[in-house]
Design a protein around this motif. Structure first.
Motif, short mmCIF file in Angstrom:
data_model
loop_
_atom_site.label_atom_id
_atom_site.label_comp_id
_atom_site.label_asym_id
_atom_site.label_seq_id
_atom_site.Cartn_x
_atom_site.Cartn_y
_atom_site.Cartn_z
N ALA A 101 0.83 -1.21 0.00
CA ALA A 101 0.00 0.00 0.00
C ALA A 101 0.86 1.25 0.00
CB ALA A 101 -0.93 -0.01 1.21
N VAL A 102 1.96 1.22 0.75
CA VAL A 102 2.89 2.35 0.76
C VAL A 102 3.52 2.51 -0.62
CG1 VAL A 102 5.00 3.29 1.77
CG2 VAL A 102 3.37 2.07 3.23
N TYR A 103 3.94 1.39 -1.20
CA TYR A 103 4.57 1.44 -2.51
C TYR A 103 3.62 1.96 -3.58
CZ TYR A 103 9.35 -0.18 -2.38
OH TYR A 103 10.69 -0.23 -2.21
N ASP A 104 2.40 1.45 -3.59
CA ASP A 104 1.46 1.87 -4.64
C ASP A 104 1.12 3.35 -4.53
OD1 ASP A 104 1.28 -0.45 -6.16
OD2 ASP A 104 -0.31 -1.31 -4.92
N GLU A 105 1.09 3.88 -3.32
CA GLU A 105 0.87 5.31 -3.16
C GLU A 105 2.07 6.10 -3.69
OE1 GLU A 105 -0.41 9.15 -2.32
OE2 GLU A 105 -1.51 7.27 -2.70
N LEU A 106 3.26 5.61 -3.42
CA LEU A 106 4.46 6.29 -3.93
C LEU A 106 4.56 6.18 -5.45
CD1 LEU A 106 7.03 5.34 -1.17
CD2 LEU A 106 6.40 7.66 -1.85
N ILE A 107 4.12 5.06 -5.99
CA ILE A 107 4.07 4.91 -7.45
C ILE A 107 3.18 5.98 -8.05
CG2 ILE A 107 3.18 3.42 -9.29
CD1 ILE A 107 4.21 1.03 -7.57
N ARG A 108 2.01 6.17 -7.45
CA ARG A 108 1.09 7.20 -7.93
C ARG A 108 1.73 8.59 -7.85
NH1 ARG A 108 -1.95 11.08 -6.37
NH2 ARG A 108 -1.32 10.86 -4.18
N GLN A 109 2.36 8.87 -6.71
CA GLN A 109 2.98 10.18 -6.52
C GLN A 109 4.17 10.39 -7.46
OE1 GLN A 109 4.00 10.90 -2.42
NE2 GLN A 109 1.98 10.33 -1.66
N GLY A 110 4.96 9.33 -7.66
CA GLY A 110 6.14 9.46 -8.52
C GLY A 110 5.77 9.79 -9.95
N ARG A 111 4.76 9.13 -10.47
CA ARG A 111 4.34 9.42 -11.84
C ARG A 111 3.71 10.81 -11.91
NH1 ARG A 111 1.31 9.23 -16.43
NH2 ARG A 111 2.04 7.80 -18.06
N GLN A 112 2.92 11.16 -10.91
CA GLN A 112 2.29 12.48 -10.89
C GLN A 112 3.34 13.59 -10.88
OE1 GLN A 112 -1.09 13.08 -8.19
NE2 GLN A 112 -0.18 15.03 -7.58
N ASP A 113 4.41 13.40 -10.13
CA ASP A 113 5.48 14.39 -10.09
C ASP A 113 6.06 14.61 -11.48
OD1 ASP A 113 5.16 14.61 -7.37
OD2 ASP A 113 6.96 13.46 -6.85
N ALA A 114 6.27 13.51 -12.22
CA ALA A 114 6.82 13.62 -13.56
C ALA A 114 5.85 14.30 -14.51
CB ALA A 114 7.20 12.23 -14.09
N GLU A 115 4.57 14.01 -14.36
CA GLU A 115 3.55 14.67 -15.19
C GLU A 115 3.53 16.17 -14.93
OE1 GLU A 115 -0.03 12.73 -14.08
OE2 GLU A 115 0.37 10.89 -15.19
N GLU A 116 3.54 16.53 -13.65
CA GLU A 116 3.47 17.95 -13.30
C GLU A 116 4.73 18.71 -13.73
OE1 GLU A 116 2.69 17.90 -9.13
OE2 GLU A 116 0.55 17.41 -9.38
N ALA A 117 5.84 17.98 -13.88
CA ALA A 117 7.08 18.61 -14.33
C ALA A 117 7.15 18.73 -15.86
CB ALA A 117 8.27 17.81 -13.83
N GLY A 118 6.12 18.23 -16.54
CA GLY A 118 6.07 18.35 -17.99
C GLY A 118 6.94 17.35 -18.73
N HIS A 119 7.21 16.21 -18.13
CA HIS A 119 8.06 15.20 -18.76
C HIS A 119 7.33 14.52 -19.92
CE1 HIS A 119 10.74 14.61 -14.92
NE2 HIS A 119 10.70 15.86 -15.35
#
Length: 352
Positions: A285-303
């Motif tokens: 559950a911790v990992y899947d939340e971090l997976i969501r956050q990690g991808r979102q960070d890249a999206e918000e950075a315009g990658h």
């Protein structure tokens, strides 16, 4: 103050006779022996590789420590050593065997050749999330498929990172041919062999070292899951992401058997209650939340992203991934094929 002094201190003013002193002494002794809080606490040292203060450190290992302390009424105290400060990423398991740490947590892949059957779950296409992969891995262990690989420790729980993709600094990887000539950090030897077949230079290093290596140009990119991209700040360096599932890294938390055996039965039960599928899925559950956050960070950075759907059936990536699967199963031999089939059978059950 000793028991006799306590009785003496109480006696003069109360005028207790010797018979009452004896009764009082016995009652106090029984009370002291029956109070677990007065017993000396046992300290357990956990060594893990994730950065101190990271979400995995806080919400998995610190949370486990606090829960164990509470369940044991303070008779077990847990010290957490994050960031490979007590044992290195590639020596955490042996550190538990040798008693340097009472509990160690790291990736099986950091121990080259030691857990070949466990690492069957790392093959492409076995799982699509940390929850699914962790459920498959813990279920296979519970079924006894690779007991022998952990015969010198006592595993507490196992989990996985979720799929690992390709992340690069300078350009987007669209086809396997685009990997030729690149220097890429490999997460496992299996993925490293894949890179080598495709003409890339596979560079092995623990996750905590990747940021500096990428910053200095030692590597052009890496294969990693989205959790790792966030936890180790790699989204700051890699702007191109090809979501083709190359692997799913397996992880463990395991305990020194002698430490476990030295505990009284009720404290062993506390450890048992903090083991197995419940904690495997809590880790997931911790990992899947971090997976969501990690991808979102890249999206918000315009990658820039490229998502490879149905990778095993993809005309270009599919043959590469299947060759990786077949090659690993043939190399390991023995029960590897049976374990792979068991893992694929568990996919539906573990996707619920």
């Amino acid at each position: 103050m000793t028991l006799s002094k306590i009785v003496t201190a109480l006696s003069p003013k109360s005028g207790l006779k010797s018979v009452y002193k004896s009764a009082l002494t016995g009652a106090l002794a029984a009370a002291l022996l029956a109070t677990p809080a007065l017993a000396e606490a046992t300290t357990l040292r956990i060594a893990h590789v994730w950065p101190g203060g990271s979400m995995i450190d806080r919400e998995l290992f610190q949370a486990w420590a606090e829960s164990v302390e509470e369940a044991s009424d303070g008779r077990l105290q847990v010290q957490v050593f994050p960031g490979a400060t007590l044992t290195g990423a590639d020596s955490a398991y042996q550190g538990v065997v040798n008693g340097i740490a009472d509990i160690g947590a790291t990736a099986q892949g950091y121990n080259a050749g030691r857990f070949p059957l466990t690492q069957v779950v790392e093959l492409p296409g076995v799982s699509a999330s940390s929850r699914q992969g962790s459920c498959i891995l813990q279920s296979l262990y519970d079924q006894g498929h690779f007991d022998e690989e952990y015969s010198d420790t006592r595993p507490l729980f196992m989990f996985t990172t979720g799929p690992g993709y390709l992340h690069t600094k300078e350009r987007l990887i669209e086809t396997p041919a685009d990997l030729e000539g690149l220097r890429l950090r490999r997460p496992t030897p299996v993925v490293g062999d894949m890179f080598t077949r495709l003409g890339a230079q596979a560079v092995g290093m623990p996750a905590p070292e990747v940021f500096t290596s990428m910053q200095r140009g030692v590597v052009d990119g890496l294969s990693f899951n989205w959790e790792g991209m966030k936890t180790f700040r790699l989204n700051e360096l890699a702007s191109y992401h090809t979501e083709v599932p190359l692997y799913d890294l397996s992880l463990f938390a395991t305990m020194n058997q002698r430490t476990y055996d030295s505990l009284p039965a009720d404290l062993q039960q506390v450890i048992d209650d903090h083991s197995g599928m419940e904690w495997s899925l809590r880790a997931a559950a911790v990992y899947d939340e971090l997976i969501r956050q990690g991808r979102q960070d890249a999206e918000e950075a315009g990658h820039e992203f490229l998502v490879i759907e149905d990778a095993l059936d993809h005309p270009e990536w599919g043959p590469v991934l299947q060759q990786t699967i077949d090659g690993y199963l043939e190399e390991v031999g023995g029960e590897a094929g049976e374990i792979y089939e068991a893992a694929m059978t568990l996919q539906a059950e573990c996707s619920a």
